[in-house]
Design a protein around this motif. Structure first.
Motif, PDB file in Angstrom:
ATOM      1  N   GLN A 179       0.828  -1.199   0.000  1.00 42.47           N
ATOM      2  CA  GLN A 179       0.000   0.000   0.000  1.00 42.47           C
ATOM      3  C   GLN A 179       0.867   1.256   0.000  1.00 42.47           C
ATOM      4  OE1 GLN A 179      -3.912  -1.736   2.411  1.00 42.47           O
ATOM      5  NE2 GLN A 179      -2.593  -0.231   3.373  1.00 42.47           N
ATOM      6  N   PHE A 180       0.396   2.243  -0.746  1.00 37.02           N
ATOM      7  CA  PHE A 180       1.057   3.539  -0.803  1.00 37.02           C
ATOM      8  C   PHE A 180      -0.005   4.621  -0.658  1.00 37.02           C
ATOM      9  CE2 PHE A 180       3.374   0.568  -3.511  1.00 37.02           C
ATOM     10  CZ  PHE A 180       4.662   0.651  -3.001  1.00 37.02           C
ATOM     11  N   GLU A 181       0.356   5.740  -0.045  1.00 36.77           N
ATOM     12  CA  GLU A 181      -0.533   6.891   0.082  1.00 36.77           C
ATOM     13  C   GLU A 181       0.114   8.097  -0.581  1.00 36.77           C
ATOM     14  OE1 GLU A 181      -1.593   7.588   4.124  1.00 36.77           O
ATOM     15  OE2 GLU A 181      -2.414   5.563   4.434  1.00 36.77           O
ATOM     16  N   THR A 182      -0.699   8.892  -1.263  1.00 32.36           N
ATOM     17  CA  THR A 182      -0.169  10.043  -1.972  1.00 32.36           C
ATOM     18  C   THR A 182      -1.214  11.149  -2.051  1.00 32.36           C
ATOM     19  OG1 THR A 182       0.755  10.807  -4.105  1.00 32.36           O
ATOM     20  CG2 THR A 182      -0.883   9.034  -4.182  1.00 32.36           C
ATOM     21  N   ASP A 183      -0.738  12.391  -2.179  1.00 32.46           N
ATOM     22  CA  ASP A 183      -1.619  13.544  -2.366  1.00 32.46           C
ATOM     23  C   ASP A 183      -1.909  13.789  -3.844  1.00 32.46           C
ATOM     24  OD1 ASP A 183      -1.439  13.944   0.369  1.00 32.46           O
ATOM     25  OD2 ASP A 183       0.229  15.346   0.194  1.00 32.46           O
ATOM     26  N   ASN A 184      -1.183  13.115  -4.718  1.00 29.55           N
ATOM     27  CA  ASN A 184      -1.264  13.372  -6.148  1.00 29.55           C
ATOM     28  C   ASN A 184      -2.119  12.326  -6.857  1.00 29.55           C
ATOM     29  OD1 ASN A 184       0.632  15.566  -5.888  1.00 29.55           O
ATOM     30  ND2 ASN A 184       2.241  14.021  -5.727  1.00 29.55           N
ATOM     31  N   THR A 185      -2.352  12.554  -8.147  1.00 33.74           N
ATOM     32  CA  THR A 185      -3.111  11.604  -8.957  1.00 33.74           C
ATOM     33  C   THR A 185      -2.189  10.763  -9.832  1.00 33.74           C
ATOM     34  OG1 THR A 185      -3.454  13.346 -10.613  1.00 33.74           O
ATOM     35  CG2 THR A 185      -5.191  13.007  -8.978  1.00 33.74           C
ATOM     36  N   SER A 186      -0.924  10.710  -9.485  1.00 35.26           N
ATOM     37  CA  SER A 186       0.020   9.799 -10.126  1.00 35.26           C
ATOM     38  C   SER A 186       1.046   9.388  -9.083  1.00 35.26           C
ATOM     39  CB  SER A 186       0.704  10.450 -11.336  1.00 35.26           C
ATOM     40  OG  SER A 186       1.483  11.562 -10.930  1.00 35.26           O
ATOM     41  N   PHE A 187       1.649   8.232  -9.300  1.00 35.80           N
ATOM     42  CA  PHE A 187       2.581   7.709  -8.306  1.00 35.80           C
ATOM     43  C   PHE A 187       3.588   6.796  -8.979  1.00 35.80           C
ATOM     44  CE2 PHE A 187       3.939   4.649  -5.069  1.00 35.80           C
ATOM     45  CZ  PHE A 187       4.345   5.504  -4.057  1.00 35.80           C
ATOM     46  N   THR A 188       4.883   7.062  -8.715  1.00 35.29           N
ATOM     47  CA  THR A 188       5.967   6.211  -9.195  1.00 35.29           C
ATOM     48  C   THR A 188       6.579   5.494  -7.999  1.00 35.29           C
ATOM     49  OG1 THR A 188       6.427   7.736 -11.020  1.00 35.29           O
ATOM     50  CG2 THR A 188       8.149   6.145 -10.449  1.00 35.29           C
ATOM     51  N   LEU A 189       6.812   4.220  -8.151  1.00 40.32           N
ATOM     52  CA  LEU A 189       7.352   3.436  -7.043  1.00 40.32           C
ATOM     53  C   LEU A 189       8.686   4.016  -6.579  1.00 40.32           C
ATOM     54  CD1 LEU A 189       6.612  -0.194  -8.305  1.00 40.32           C
ATOM     55  CD2 LEU A 189       5.297   1.185  -6.698  1.00 40.32           C
ATOM     56  N   PRO A 190       8.857   4.204  -5.265  1.00 40.86           N
ATOM     57  CA  PRO A 190      10.105   4.791  -4.753  1.00 40.86           C
ATOM     58  C   PRO A 190      11.238   3.768  -4.738  1.00 40.86           C
ATOM     59  CG  PRO A 190       8.663   4.222  -2.944  1.00 40.86           C
ATOM     60  CD  PRO A 190       7.891   3.931  -4.198  1.00 40.86           C
ATOM     61  N   LYS A 191      12.435   4.250  -4.508  1.00 40.60           N
ATOM     62  CA  LYS A 191      13.590   3.365  -4.402  1.00 40.60           C
ATOM     63  C   LYS A 191      13.376   2.381  -3.258  1.00 40.60           C
ATOM     64  CE  LYS A 191      18.619   3.317  -3.927  1.00 40.60           C
ATOM     65  NZ  LYS A 191      19.854   4.121  -3.758  1.00 40.60           N
ATOM     66  N   GLY A 192      13.738   1.140  -3.517  1.00 40.88           N
ATOM     67  CA  GLY A 192      13.548   0.101  -2.532  1.00 40.88           C
ATOM     68  C   GLY A 192      12.230  -0.637  -2.673  1.00 40.88           C
ATOM     69  N   PHE A 298      20.496  -4.028 -14.527  1.00 42.78           N
ATOM     70  CA  PHE A 298      20.001  -4.043 -13.153  1.00 42.78           C
ATOM     71  C   PHE A 298      19.464  -2.664 -12.839  1.00 42.78           C
ATOM     72  CE2 PHE A 298      22.619  -7.766 -13.067  1.00 42.78           C
ATOM     73  CZ  PHE A 298      22.113  -8.574 -12.059  1.00 42.78           C
ATOM     74  N   ASP A 299      18.307  -2.610 -12.126  1.00 43.30           N
ATOM     75  CA  ASP A 299      17.778  -1.307 -11.751  1.00 43.30           C
ATOM     76  C   ASP A 299      18.367  -0.871 -10.405  1.00 43.30           C
ATOM     77  OD1 ASP A 299      16.410  -2.627  -9.723  1.00 43.30           O
ATOM     78  OD2 ASP A 299      14.464  -2.582 -10.733  1.00 43.30           O
ATOM     79  N   ARG A 300      17.882   0.221  -9.875  1.00 43.40           N
ATOM     80  CA  ARG A 300      18.448   0.781  -8.646  1.00 43.40           C
ATOM     81  C   ARG A 300      18.218  -0.105  -7.428  1.00 43.40           C
ATOM     82  NH1 ARG A 300      14.188   5.813  -7.799  1.00 43.40           N
ATOM     83  NH2 ARG A 300      12.282   4.548  -7.766  1.00 43.40           N
ATOM     84  N   ASP A 301      17.271  -1.054  -7.534  1.00 47.46           N
ATOM     85  CA  ASP A 301      17.023  -1.990  -6.444  1.00 47.46           C
ATOM     86  C   ASP A 301      17.621  -3.362  -6.726  1.00 47.46           C
ATOM     87  OD1 ASP A 301      15.647  -0.134  -4.888  1.00 47.46           O
ATOM     88  OD2 ASP A 301      13.737  -0.563  -5.872  1.00 47.46           O
ATOM     89  N   ARG A 302      18.542  -3.412  -7.700  1.00 47.27           N
ATOM     90  CA  ARG A 302      19.260  -4.634  -8.057  1.00 47.27           C
ATOM     91  C   ARG A 302      18.349  -5.714  -8.626  1.00 47.27           C
ATOM     92  NH1 ARG A 302      23.504  -5.288  -2.910  1.00 47.27           N
ATOM     93  NH2 ARG A 302      24.426  -3.197  -3.097  1.00 47.27           N
ATOM     94  N   ILE A 303      17.241  -5.309  -9.214  1.00 46.82           N
ATOM     95  CA  ILE A 303      16.376  -6.243  -9.914  1.00 46.82           C
ATOM     96  C   ILE A 303      16.854  -6.324 -11.352  1.00 46.82           C
ATOM     97  CG2 ILE A 303      14.032  -6.687 -10.715  1.00 46.82           C
ATOM     98  CD1 ILE A 303      13.006  -5.431  -8.183  1.00 46.82           C
ATOM     99  N   SER A 304      17.104  -7.532 -11.816  1.00 49.56           N
ATOM    100  CA  SER A 304      17.734  -7.721 -13.122  1.00 49.56           C
ATOM    101  C   SER A 304      16.716  -7.900 -14.231  1.00 49.56           C
ATOM    102  CB  SER A 304      18.652  -8.950 -13.076  1.00 49.56           C
ATOM    103  OG  SER A 304      17.886 -10.117 -12.807  1.00 49.56           O
ATOM    104  N   GLY A 305      17.167  -7.597 -15.434  1.00 49.77           N
ATOM    105  CA  GLY A 305      16.404  -7.861 -16.634  1.00 49.77           C
ATOM    106  C   GLY A 305      16.940  -9.103 -17.334  1.00 49.77           C
ATOM    107  N   PRO A 306      16.397  -9.448 -18.494  1.00 50.16           N
ATOM    108  CA  PRO A 306      16.848 -10.646 -19.219  1.00 50.16           C
ATOM    109  C   PRO A 306      18.214 -10.435 -19.878  1.00 50.16           C
ATOM    110  CG  PRO A 306      15.186  -9.481 -20.491  1.00 50.16           C
ATOM    111  CD  PRO A 306      15.272  -8.771 -19.178  1.00 50.16           C
ATOM    112  N   TRP A 307      18.860 -11.545 -20.189  1.00 50.63           N
ATOM    113  CA  TRP A 307      20.150 -11.524 -20.869  1.00 50.63           C
ATOM    114  C   TRP A 307      19.959 -11.355 -22.374  1.00 50.63           C
ATOM    115  CZ3 TRP A 307      24.612 -11.419 -18.193  1.00 50.63           C
ATOM    116  CH2 TRP A 307      24.649 -11.955 -16.908  1.00 50.63           C
TER     117      TRP A 307
END
Length: 333
Positions: A179-192, A298-307
């Motif tokens: 769950q995330f809470e925001t004051d805006n009508t758009s939201f991007t997942l934060p680091k981590g 790899f993204d900023r949370d070390r989640i990898s993409g395909p080779w």
């Protein structure tokens, strides 16, 4: 009422005269007036019930019911002020539907005046409308969620929803949502909080007073999968004279890349390196022969993409000997 006579010593006693004719009076209380709702007749958010102050009142009683006869009030409260806003969890009691309400002044905790009925009202919750990602969209980076703003009332908007709650889960039943809470009508997942590749579900609701959520929007599904890098050089199956410079196209959302070099397609064993560039020159000499190489992001949370895998042949470095050449028809006599 009657007259009394008192005789003093020595025989002190009381004596009563005849009763006066009976008299009658009527006790009538003032009524609460100007009953109104902060949201108007169509309540699309937690309403505040208001009325004019009654002179001489020590407090008020308010009843709210979905039955015009108030046979079993949903809310039955004694209050001190001339306004009332459901608190704690009461607003969740008022499910969507039609309601009636009334107010009476109190002379004391047990003595109340006449009831005054307020205008009926309808609770009709409004949900945000998801905009993206929706309808089984396929995305190649961390999502940015967007939805329409909720304004209330909808016909003549006066108040915008202050906060929203977003829920995200890989289970369509939202058994363990993030769950995330925001004051805006758009939201991007934060680091981590980046999500892995796969199918995901999300929904959003207005967050009312006291952190109570309204009804959620229809559930939206999307598929997220990072892209594999596009290999640029050396070209697939090319032969390189000496150590090649491995190059690939950058990917949006990549924090760094992993490159592996091996002599077999299983990459067992392999040499691997991490770099935040899209160009790489091996730090050790590679003997002449065939090699396989592959790159993933790899993204900023070390989640990898395909080779993405490539193949290159490294040839020996040949020394070239330059000798003077005597051209016919040239030279000194």
């Amino acid at each position: 009422m009657r007259h009394e006579r008192y005789v003093f010593l020595p025989t002190d006693f009381f004596d009563y005269g005849p009763w006066s004719p009976p008299m009658r009076f009527k006790l009538d209380s003032r009524r609460a007036a100007n009953l109104r709702l902060s949201t108007g007749a169509f309540a699309q958010m937690t309403p505040s019930f208001q009325w004019d102050r009654v002179e001489g009142a020590s407090g008020y009683s308010i009843q709210i019911d979905d039955d015009a006869s108030f046979s079993s009030p949903t809310i039955n409260q004694k209050i001190d002020l001339n306004s009332f806003t459901p608190q704690g969890g009461m607003e969740s009691i008022l499910a969507d539907g039609s309601y009636f309400w009334r107010v009476a002044m109190r002379r004391s905790n047990t003595v109340s005046g006449y009831w005054t009925e307020g205008p009926p009202f309808v609770v009709s919750s409004v949900t945000p409308l998801p905009l993206s990602p929706i309808a089984d969209a396929e995305i190649s980076q961390q999502p940015t969620f967007a939805w329409t703003a909720v304004l209330t009332p909808t016909l003549t908007p006066r108040v915008a929803a202050g906060r929203y709650q977003l829920q995200l889960d890989d289970d369509p039943n939202f058994s363990t949502p993030t769950q995330f809470e925001t004051d805006n009508t758009s939201f991007t997942l934060p680091k981590g909080r980046s999500i892995a590749d796969g199918t995901w579900y999300w929904r959003v609701a207005v967050l009312h007073d006291f952190n109570k959520t309204g009804p959620f929007s229809p559930v939206q599904r999307f598929y997220k999968e990072y892209l594999a890098p596009t290999l640029i050089a050396p070209a697939q199956g090319a032969t390189s004279a000496g150590l090649p410079v491995f190059t690939w196209a950058p990917l949006s959302g990549a924090a760094y890349y992993r490159i592996e070099i091996a002599t077999n397609e299983q990459f067992r064993p392999s040499q691997f390196y991490l770099t935040d560039n899209t160009r790489f020159t091996p730090q050790v000499d590679l003997k002449a022969g065939g090699y396989y190489w592959r790159v993933q992001m790899f993204d900023r949370d070390r989640i990898s993409g395909p080779w993405e895998m490539g193949r290159v042949t490294i040839g020996p470095i040949t020394d070239q000997l330059y000798l003077p050449v005597q051209l016919a028809g040239w030279g000194e006599d």
